[in-house]
Design an enzyme around this catalytic site. Structure first.
Site, short mmCIF file in Angstrom:
data_model
loop_
_atom_site.label_atom_id
_atom_site.label_comp_id
_atom_site.label_asym_id
_atom_site.label_seq_id
_atom_site.Cartn_x
_atom_site.Cartn_y
_atom_site.Cartn_z
CB ALA A 11 -0.94 -0.02 1.21
CB ALA A 12 3.15 2.72 2.54
NE ARG A 22 -1.43 11.08 -8.70
CZ ARG A 22 -1.67 9.89 -8.12
NH1 ARG A 22 -1.87 8.82 -8.87
NH2 ARG A 22 -1.70 9.78 -6.81
CB SER A 39 -0.09 -2.03 -6.37
OG SER A 39 -1.14 -1.10 -6.40
CB CYS A 43 -8.60 -3.98 3.11
SG CYS A 43 -7.25 -2.92 3.62
CG ASP A 284 0.31 -1.76 8.28
OD1 ASP A 284 -0.34 -0.71 8.24
OD2 ASP A 284 -0.20 -2.90 8.15
CE1 TYR A 427 -36.14 12.36 9.47
CE2 TYR A 427 -37.21 14.48 9.20
CZ TYR A 427 -37.30 13.12 9.43
OH TYR A 427 -38.51 12.52 9.59
C1 LIG Z 1 -7.01 -9.50 6.06
C2 LIG Z 1 -6.71 -8.04 6.23
C3 LIG Z 1 -7.76 -7.13 6.22
C4 LIG Z 1 -7.50 -5.79 6.39
N1 LIG Z 1 -8.55 -4.91 6.38
C5 LIG Z 1 -8.32 -3.59 6.52
C6 LIG Z 1 -9.39 -2.66 6.45
O1 LIG Z 1 -10.56 -3.04 6.23
N2 LIG Z 1 -9.11 -1.34 6.62
C7 LIG Z 1 -7.83 -0.89 6.82
O2 LIG Z 1 -7.63 0.33 6.93
N3 LIG Z 1 -6.79 -1.76 6.86
C8 LIG Z 1 -6.99 -3.07 6.71
N4 LIG Z 1 -5.95 -3.96 6.73
C9 LIG Z 1 -4.58 -3.45 6.96
C10 LIG Z 1 -3.95 -3.02 5.65
O3 LIG Z 1 -3.96 -4.07 4.75
C11 LIG Z 1 -2.53 -2.56 5.92
O4 LIG Z 1 -2.61 -1.44 6.78
C12 LIG Z 1 -1.77 -2.20 4.67
O5 LIG Z 1 -1.60 -3.31 3.85
C13 LIG Z 1 -0.41 -1.63 5.03
O6 LIG Z 1 0.31 -1.42 3.89
P1 LIG Z 1 1.89 -1.30 3.92
O7 LIG Z 1 2.31 -1.05 2.51
O8 LIG Z 1 2.32 -0.34 4.94
O9 LIG Z 1 2.44 -2.69 4.46
P2 LIG Z 1 2.22 -4.19 4.01
O10 LIG Z 1 0.86 -4.38 3.46
O11 LIG Z 1 2.65 -5.02 5.16
O12 LIG Z 1 3.28 -4.39 2.84
C14 LIG Z 1 4.66 -4.39 3.07
C15 LIG Z 1 5.35 -5.10 1.92
O13 LIG Z 1 6.75 -4.96 2.07
C16 LIG Z 1 7.38 -6.24 1.88
N5 LIG Z 1 8.64 -6.23 2.63
C17 LIG Z 1 8.80 -6.30 3.97
N6 LIG Z 1 10.11 -6.26 4.28
C18 LIG Z 1 10.79 -6.17 3.11
C19 LIG Z 1 12.17 -6.10 2.77
N7 LIG Z 1 13.12 -6.08 3.72
N8 LIG Z 1 12.52 -6.01 1.47
C20 LIG Z 1 11.56 -6.02 0.50
N9 LIG Z 1 10.23 -6.10 0.76
C21 LIG Z 1 9.87 -6.16 2.06
C22 LIG Z 1 6.35 -7.21 2.45
O14 LIG Z 1 6.57 -8.52 2.00
C23 LIG Z 1 5.07 -6.60 1.88
O15 LIG Z 1 4.88 -7.01 0.56
C24 LIG Z 1 -6.17 -5.32 6.55
C25 LIG Z 1 -5.11 -6.24 6.55
C26 LIG Z 1 -5.38 -7.59 6.38
C27 LIG Z 1 -4.23 -8.56 6.38
#
Ligand SMILES: Cc1cc2nc3c(=O)[nH]c(=O)nc-3n(C[C@H](O)[C@H](O)[C@H](O)COP(=O)(O)OP(=O)(O)OC[C@H]3O[C@@H](n4cnc5c(N)ncnc54)[C@H](O)[C@@H]3O)c2cc1C
Length: 452
Positions: A11-12, A22, A39, A43, A284, A427
């Site tokens: 995500a981030a 962009r 990407s 969720c 995260d 309302y």
């Molecule tokens: C089942 C589920 C349901 C969810 N539902 C919701 C919801 O309804 N609403 C909500 O707000 N949030 C929800 N979330 C949380 C949301 O998915 C996360 O907050 C979001 O994915 C965070 O994105 P991120 O990019 O920070 O981290 P992540 O999604 O953890 O992605 C990090 C990526 O970095 C990779 N990585 C890690 N270390 C390394 C490294 N050293 N080198 C290379 N790659 C690396 C990982 O493998 C991963 O691919 C849910 C999560 C899950 C699992």
């Protein structure tokens, strides 16, 4: 040309990439991820498991080619194993060949996210014990679900609840085991109790929720067959999902001397800058500043990851953006029953020293004579001294979440309950009641304060 390296691709990381593409930043963008996909919506995984979404590709927001067409370089199956801040470089290892290369950066973004906690339970290595984080995890659980009659979910957080819904709707008999006294402990205890009772009521005897008990071992030859709890329950199952929480992937950051904060998540300022020069972090793997408690907290959510990614990208590109903080606003559902909250619960507010006054209101979400009217329960939490709204919880089969989003705006605008109850809300009978349940909750608090 500025060389920007991004680690992590769910995500981030992709958000930073998309925003940089962009912008008019004169930069080369290289995103490295240890996965073979980027990407995607984690969720959406519970709804894919449920079968609401058939094709897992629908969870993919953008494919690597879509980023590459616009000029970014996407490196799949490449893990960052070391950050060398003094050299402005990272070491990247190919997941398959194990070859290591050194990559230089001008600006680095750490978006390594979080991973599921795997508790040390006896025989946890047995087959058919899963965690859920990636699309691969989702595919495995869905495959197993389709050939199963019974499941156990360990953990009663929001991912556990979403899986419970998926399993129940597929006709399984499900046990949820939560070691705390209440499921969804992010809510106040009495609200969690209502949630638990509603879930049981809606599940036609197919769901059992065990609280105050912990799983101590799994039994089975090769595959899990039974789950044993500390109170001596032995539960037959076809598979298990462990959903007891997540932990941030911050080992490489820590190793590089980057400052960590609560729960070992990376500390950043409001521009997403870490303690190391030219290193940003988002998603995260970072801790958050809570706007009500004015303390740091770790609240890993996809909604925040996207905002943080955008903020980081603007600053990396040389612009200025600052995120004030979070309220921890969250929502989930079970079988049409919504559970949502924002800000602090009463329990948390008391912990932070607020003099709390609260009101809980159960009312129809629409005019009572409308056939589609459903109950919602709103709990509003206010600070007695400043009369500022601190938080709200909204649950029910009706539209609870739109009320909670309204409260989130009010909290961020630092409104008092006196201002709030004059809010000019819409309302008409199909949408609300003449005095919205949310405003009724505010009125009750106001009456208590002024003893009217
Ligand atoms: C089942 C589920 C349901 C969810 N539902 C919701 C919801 O309804 N609403 C909500 O707000 N949030 C929800 N979330 C949380 C949301 O998915 C996360 O907050 C979001 O994915 C965070 O994105 P991120 O990019 O920070 O981290 P992540 O999604 O953890 O992605 C990090 C990526 O970095 C990779 N990585 C890690 N270390 C390394 C490294 N050293 N080198 C290379 N790659 C690396 C990982 O493998 C991963 O691919 C849910 C999560 C899950 C699992």
């Amino acid at each position: 040309m500025k060389k920007i390296v991004i680690i992590g691709g769910v995500a981030a990381g992709p958000k930073i990439t998309a925003k940089l593409l962009r912008s008019d930043c004169d930069c080369q963008i290289d995103l490295y991820t240890d996965e073979k996909l980027i990407s995607y919506s984690a969720c959406g995984l519970p709804y894919f498991i449920e079968g609401l979404i058939e094709d897992p590709n629908r969870l993919i927001v953008r494919k690597p080619e879509q980023f590459e067409e616009k000029g970014a370089n996407i490196h799949l199956g490449k893990r960052c194993i070391k950050i060398l801040p003094d050299e402005h470089a990272v070491l990247i290892q190919d997941v398959d060949t194990k070859e290591i290369e050194k990559v230089n950066y001008d600006k680095l973004a750490i978006c390594t996210g979080a991973r599921p906690i795997v508790p040390s339970i006896e025989n946890i290595e047995l087959k058919n014990i899963f965690t859920l984080r990636t699309i691969d995890d989702g595919i495995k659980i869905r495959e197993k679900l389709r050939h199963s009659k019974k499941a156990v979910i360990v953990g009663g957080g929001y991912i556990g609840i979403e899986l419970l819904e998926a399993f129940y709707l597929n006709g399984l008999d499900v046990h949820m085991i939560e070691m705390n006294e209440h499921i969804l402990p992010i809510f106040d205890p009495e609200i969690s109790d209502i949630i638990k009772n509603e879930i049981i009521k809606m599940s036609n005897g197919k769901v059992r929720i065990i609280t105050n008990d912990a799983v101590v071992s799994f039994l089975g030859e090769d595959k899990v067959e039974k789950v044993v709890t500390s109170k001596g329950e032995v539960i037959d199952t076809d598979f298990v999902v462990i959903a007891v929480g997540v932990t941030p992937n911050t080992e490489i950051a820590k190793d590089a001397g980057i400052e960590l904060g609560v729960s070992n998540a990376i500390r950043v300022n409001n521009r997403m800058q870490t303690s190391a020069t030219d290193i940003y972090a988002a998603g995260d793997c970072i801790e958050n500043f809570h706007l009500v408690s004015r303390n740091y907290a770790w609240i890993p959510l996809g909604s925040s990851a996207n905002k943080e990614g955008r903020c980081a990208a603007i600053n990396i590109a040389g612009g200025y953006d600052a995120l004030p903080g979070v309220l921890g606003s969250a929502v989930t559902r079970y079988n049409g029953f919504t559970m949502s909250l924002t800000g602090l619960t009463e329990t948390e507010a008391k912990k932070f020293g607020f003099d709390v006054i609260s009101s809980t209101m159960t009312k129809k979400d629409k005019a009572g004579y409308m056939p589609e009217a459903e109950n919602i329960t709103i709990k509003l939490v206010v600070d007695k001294r400043s009369r500022k709204i601190l938080g709200a919880q909204g649950i029910g089969s009706g539209d609870a979440d739109k009320r909670i989003n309204t409260v989130a705006s009010a909290i961020q605008a630092e409104q008092t309950v006196d201002d709030f109850l004059h809010l000019d809300m819409t309302y008409a009978p199909p949408y609300s009641t003449a005095v919205d349940p949310l405003l009724s909750a505010a009125l009750v608090i106001n009456n208590q304060i002024y003893k009217i």
